[in-house]
Motif scaffolding. Structure first.
Motif, PDB file in Angstrom:
ATOM      1  N   UNK A  45       0.865  -1.171   0.243  1.00 55.05           N
ATOM      2  CA  UNK A  45      -0.080  -0.011  -0.068  1.00 55.05           C
ATOM      3  C   UNK A  45       0.937   1.161  -0.090  1.00 55.05           C
ATOM      4  N   UNK A  46       1.975   1.107   0.847  1.00 56.46           N
ATOM      5  CA  UNK A  46       2.919   2.333   0.844  1.00 56.46           C
ATOM      6  C   UNK A  46       3.532   2.656  -0.314  1.00 56.46           C
ATOM      7  N   UNK A  47       4.102   1.698  -1.140  1.00 52.97           N
ATOM      8  CA  UNK A  47       5.014   1.897  -2.469  1.00 52.97           C
ATOM      9  C   UNK A  47       3.755   2.267  -3.385  1.00 52.97           C
ATOM     10  N   UNK A  48       2.722   1.741  -3.423  1.00 53.81           N
ATOM     11  CA  UNK A  48       1.571   2.056  -4.413  1.00 53.81           C
ATOM     12  C   UNK A  48       1.412   3.943  -4.133  1.00 53.81           C
ATOM     13  N   UNK A  49       1.445   4.111  -3.107  1.00 51.16           N
ATOM     14  CA  UNK A  49       1.232   5.517  -2.900  1.00 51.16           C
ATOM     15  C   UNK A  49       2.435   6.411  -3.360  1.00 51.16           C
ATOM     16  N   UNK A  50       3.634   5.671  -2.918  1.00 50.03           N
ATOM     17  CA  UNK A  50       4.842   6.662  -3.220  1.00 50.03           C
ATOM     18  C   UNK A  50       4.790   6.564  -4.593  1.00 50.03           C
ATOM     19  N   UNK A  51       4.588   5.610  -5.488  1.00 51.48           N
ATOM     20  CA  UNK A  51       4.547   5.626  -6.883  1.00 51.48           C
ATOM     21  C   UNK A  51       3.646   6.543  -7.440  1.00 51.48           C
ATOM     22  N   UNK A  52       2.647   6.829  -6.958  1.00 47.61           N
ATOM     23  CA  UNK A  52       1.627   7.815  -7.241  1.00 47.61           C
ATOM     24  C   UNK A  52       2.303   9.234  -6.918  1.00 47.61           C
ATOM     25  N   UNK A  53       2.807   9.203  -5.890  1.00 44.75           N
ATOM     26  CA  UNK A  53       3.195  10.750  -5.356  1.00 44.75           C
ATOM     27  C   UNK A  53       4.199  11.053  -6.345  1.00 44.75           C
ATOM     28  N   UNK A  54       5.087  10.017  -6.860  1.00 45.15           N
ATOM     29  CA  UNK A  54       6.237  10.550  -7.517  1.00 45.15           C
ATOM     30  C   UNK A  54       5.993  11.120  -8.657  1.00 45.15           C
ATOM     31  N   UNK A  55       4.872  10.771  -9.448  1.00 42.10           N
ATOM     32  CA  UNK A  55       4.496  11.298 -10.557  1.00 42.10           C
ATOM     33  C   UNK A  55       4.184  12.831 -10.561  1.00 42.10           C
TER      34      UNK A  55
END
Ligand code: ATP
Length: 809
Positions: free
Chosen positions: A223-233
């Motif tokens: 869940x955290x990594x999904x959020x990070x990937x979204x935030x990154x863009x």
């Protein structure tokens, strides 16, 4: 034995898989399976109403004589619905009318079907004040004895497991008191003279010592990594900084792994606060450097319980203010909160809880009044059993060490992987130039991808590149494998150039299956021309074969007398001797996601069997572990092949199973077939056979997962493992380079140990010389001669009662 399971404390993904597994394992062993709703609170409240008498809604046409006796425990359970949940007729017992006033409930085989895909815990959890009191525990003991429960599985955090141990230690006294108060009979007191308890760690924080992973932590990391990937863009688009707060009051595992897998710039964890004071200077200097080389986005991760070396809390809002005021960055805070707890469990949070649940039942059956209460854990790839209180004490010791500002001790008390991950994060996130090696030790390290793309290849390359640059080495990326090398398609990679590679699937370098034997002399000439001091190949069986060819080529070509390593990366997980390859976790998750959707469709059509074809070449790993992770009822692998007898038995099993389904509640079922399981009994043939034989009971469809299994975005586990293993490869080549330097250049001879494969074996990482690997390889079928997961197929079938229902035993 009557075995009850409860979930307690904060919920976590994978708890349902534990309940399912304990229930099934208990029934398979001839025990009664019970659940306790709402954690310890349910034990304290107990049952104020009698069990429902409504008869089971299942079929009645089956005659006992159709099945051998050994199968009867399961069949009775299925037919007569020993469980109360389906009896209730709603299938959703939490809202079930007849369960009002009943917290300790007997469950049957089919009561837990389909629980795999659900997040949280379907049997409820609570924090019970009552259970902390002696009166509450007396009531709990009374309620258990009334129902005849003699063994308890507790799935929860360290608090819940402490409660379990307190309960067990007190049990004899509680029984004596209940007898003295006349609440139980002498017979009950004798029969229940001691309580058997086993703990399973359900906690998203991964905060328990003596186990590598707690149930739910891998999903929370997803869940955290999904959020990070979204935030990154979005951070990139606006050139923003984000401060992300993640859970972890006393444990920084989630923050650390998310930082490592998500490519963060800086992180704060309770175990290792920034060493310098004021830490604000250290953080700003690091981030400023990243910005100076052209980074457009910044990510800082803050664990919920982060603090400075004086234990003053470090809060996300404050970090944001610092980044805004001092560096002028447009900074936002994102607090993930409870989204981290929720959602579908990832593959690992289905597989591990299943294996651990089975182990828990075995531990209970082996227990006696002398054995300690055990906690079931996992170390790398082994399910372990450790004394529960030892693990709890060690866990609490970390909190104490942090409280005493002894951060070194806190780090020591975490497992070695924790320290390695922190070192890896620092090595791959910092831009410090102070640690560069003297010029004589610097190397030109070639990096190449081989074979099919696999999740984690890019993450491993990014880690190697950044490490190289930090040490003063030159990282040389070879594009498109040995073909590319022969075409001089190679170049240096930069720190910034690989920045976004963590989350990228596929192969950024481009990959190719051509082996160096295509022109070994020309390959050697290229090694010489580009002055390679070391080579790292990331790939599957091809990379292993290539390494073997290069090593043998040392007889003729001095250019190959350099350290050469192979980092296994393949979704098939077919490289000998290593239990995991990069990409196999990503692939399993892709399979789980696809199969969940297929199963939903199959269930909507009620009585449909889906035959799902997977990749994997001649290795059945993905099919087998995938089957375990999705609760498939049959699995076909190349190792076992397929024959007519097998198909006959499987048809018999499916018929029996569909006959036993409750009316109107027939389930969609999955059969997983590896693409190379048989050249005759293809997916199409099997689907048609099932359709034909299923008659009015069930029909059949097929689906092929094909290249989707290579996965889109690599899983956090693959990314974190990629970083860790890649850095180990770098220190391997450095070590051997230094040793080789001691020999005169002209006559330099690299021994067999300098051409090796990095493998994960049980709880260790082991370097195996490629020559030795060859002895363990089945070169024709391109897989290892032995497979650690070979017994899993049997388990998959046991969990659907295939042997019993097909009348095999
Ligand atoms: P999490 O990691 O999510 O906090 P946890 O299991 O540590 O999970 P706690 O709230 O500490 O959560 O404990 C859950 C329950 O376990 C408590 O509500 C209580 O009922 C029981 N429990 C905890 N510690 C004890 C104890 N020392 N004695 C008896 N019961 C306890």
């Amino acid at each position: 034995m009557k075995i009850a399971i409860l979930t307690s404390g904060g919920d976590s993904a994978g708890m349902n898989a534990v309940v399912r597994s304990v229930v099934k394992a208990a029934i398979l062993k001839g025990c009664e399976a019970w659940i306790v709703r709402e954690g310890y609170e349910g034990l304290v409240r107990g049952n104020t109403e009698a069990a429902p008498t409504t008869s089971y809604v299942g079929p009645s046409a089956l005659s006992h004589s159709e099945f051998p006796l050994a199968a009867m425990n399961i069949i009775n359970n299925l037919r007569f619905g020993d469980g109360e949940l389906l009896k209730d007729g709603t299938g959703d017992y939490t809202s079930g009318r007849t369960l009002k006033g009943r917290y300790i409930v007997r469950v049957g085989w089919d009561d837990v079907r389909g629980w795999f895909t659900e997040g949280g815990t379907l049997i409820g959890t609570a924090r019970s004040k009552e259970f902390r009191t002696p009166e509450g525990r007396l009531a709990a003991a009374h309620n258990m004895i009334k129902e005849g429960i003699d063994a308890l599985v507790v799935c929860g955090g360290d608090g819940s497991l402490t409660g379990a141990d307190v309960f067990r230690a007190e049990w004899p006294q509680l029984v004596t008191d209940l007898r003295a108060q006349g609440k139980i009979t002498e017979l009950q007191a004798t029969t229940h003279s001691h309580l058997k308890i086993v703990g399973l760690v359900g906690s998203i924080d991964n905060d328990m010592s003596m186990t590598d992973l707690t149930i739910g932590a891998p999903t929370a990391l997803h869940r955290i990594c999904e959020a990070i990937d979204n935030i990154n863009s979005t951070a990139f688009s606006h050139s923003r900084a984000f401060v992300l707060e993640v859970m972890g009051r006393h444990c920084g595992w989630l923050a650390l792994l998310a930082g490592e897998a998500g490519g963060a710039d800086f992180l704060f964890i309770p175990e290792q606060p920034p060493k310098s004071q004021p830490w604000e200077d250290e953080m700003c200097a690091a981030i400023q450097k990243h910005r100076e080389v052209g980074k457009r986005k910044t990510l800082v991760i803050v664990a919920e319980g982060a603090h400075d070396i004086d234990l003053n809390p470090i809060k996300a809002e404050y970090v944001k203010d610092i980044l805004t005021d001092r560096l002028g960055l447009d900074t936002r805070v994102t607090t993930l909160g409870h989204t981290q707890r929720g959602g579908r469990p990832c593959a690992m949070d289905r597989i591990l809880p299943t294996l651990q649940g089975i182990k828990a039942v075995e531990a209970l059956l082996d227990a006696n009044s002398e054995t300690p209460s055990y906690m079931i854990g996992v170390q790398e790839n082994k399910i372990t059993m450790v004394p529960l209180m030892e693990a709890v004490a060690m866990t609490q010791a970390v909190t104490t060490a942090i409280g005493e500002k002894d951060f070194e001790k806190a780090m020591r008390l975490r497992d070695p992987e924790f320290r390695e991950s922190l070192d890896a994060f620092i090595a791959t996130s910092s831009l410090s130039s102070s640690k560069k090696l003297p010029a004589s030790k610097r190397m030109r390290i070639a990096i190449m991808h081989m074979g099919a793309p696999a999740g984690g290849m890019n993450a491993a390359t990014r880690a190697a590149v950044r490490y190289c640059l930090g040490q003063g080495h030159t990282p040389l990326a070879i594009h498109s494998g040995f073909r590319g090398l022969l075409d001089d398609d190679l170049g240096e990679l930069s720190w910034l150039g690989v920045d976004s590679w963590m989350a990228r699937g596929g192969s950024e370098l481009g990959t190719n299956r051509t082996l160096p034997s295509v022109d070994l002399g020309a390959v050697a000439a290229k090694f010489q021309q580009h002055s390679f001091d070391a080579l790292m190949m990331i790939g599957g069986f091809e990379a292993f074969s290539a390494l073997q060819i290069l090593e043998e080529g040392r007889k003729y070509y001095p250019a190959f007398h350099i350290p050469m390593v192979h980092l296994p990366a393949t979704i098939s997980n077919n490289v000998p001797m290593t239990e995991y390859s990069l990409g196999s976790d990503t692939s399993l998750n892709a399979l789980v996601e696809a199969c969940d959707a297929i199963k939903q469709s199959a269930s909507a059509s009620r009585n449909r069997v889906f035959v799902v074809e997977t990749q994997g070449g001649k290795c059945g790993y993905i099919a087998t572990m995938g089957a375990l992770a999705v609760g498939a009822c049959l699995v076909y692998t190349p190792e076992d092949g397929i024959n007519l007898d097998m198909l006959k038995r499987d048809v018999r099993f499916l018929k029996a199973r569909y006959k036993l389904d409750a009316k109107g509640k027939a389930e969609g079922r999955l059969v997983i077939r590896n693409e190379a399981a048989s050249s005759v009994y293809t997916t199409d043939v099997i689907t048609k056979v099932f359709k034909e034989e299923g008659g009015s009971l069930f029909d059949s469809r097929s689906a092929s997962l094909g290249h989707t299994l290579q996965g889109g975005i690599p899983s956090p586990m693959d990314r974190a493992r990629a970083v860790r293993l890649s850095l180990k490869c770098m220190s391997f080549v450095e070590r051997h380079h230094e040793l080789l330097q001691q020999q005169p250049q002209k006559t330099r001879v690299a021994g067999p140990e300098t051409a090796a494969v990095i493998t994960i074996q049980s709880s260790s990482i082991i370097w195996v010389p490629v020559q030795e690997m060859v002895q363990h390889a089945d070169m024709v079928n391109r897989r290892g001669k032995t497979a650690w997961w070979a017994g899993i197929k049997e388990l998959v079938e046991a969990l659907v009662a295939r042997p019993q229902l097909a009348g095999l035993q």
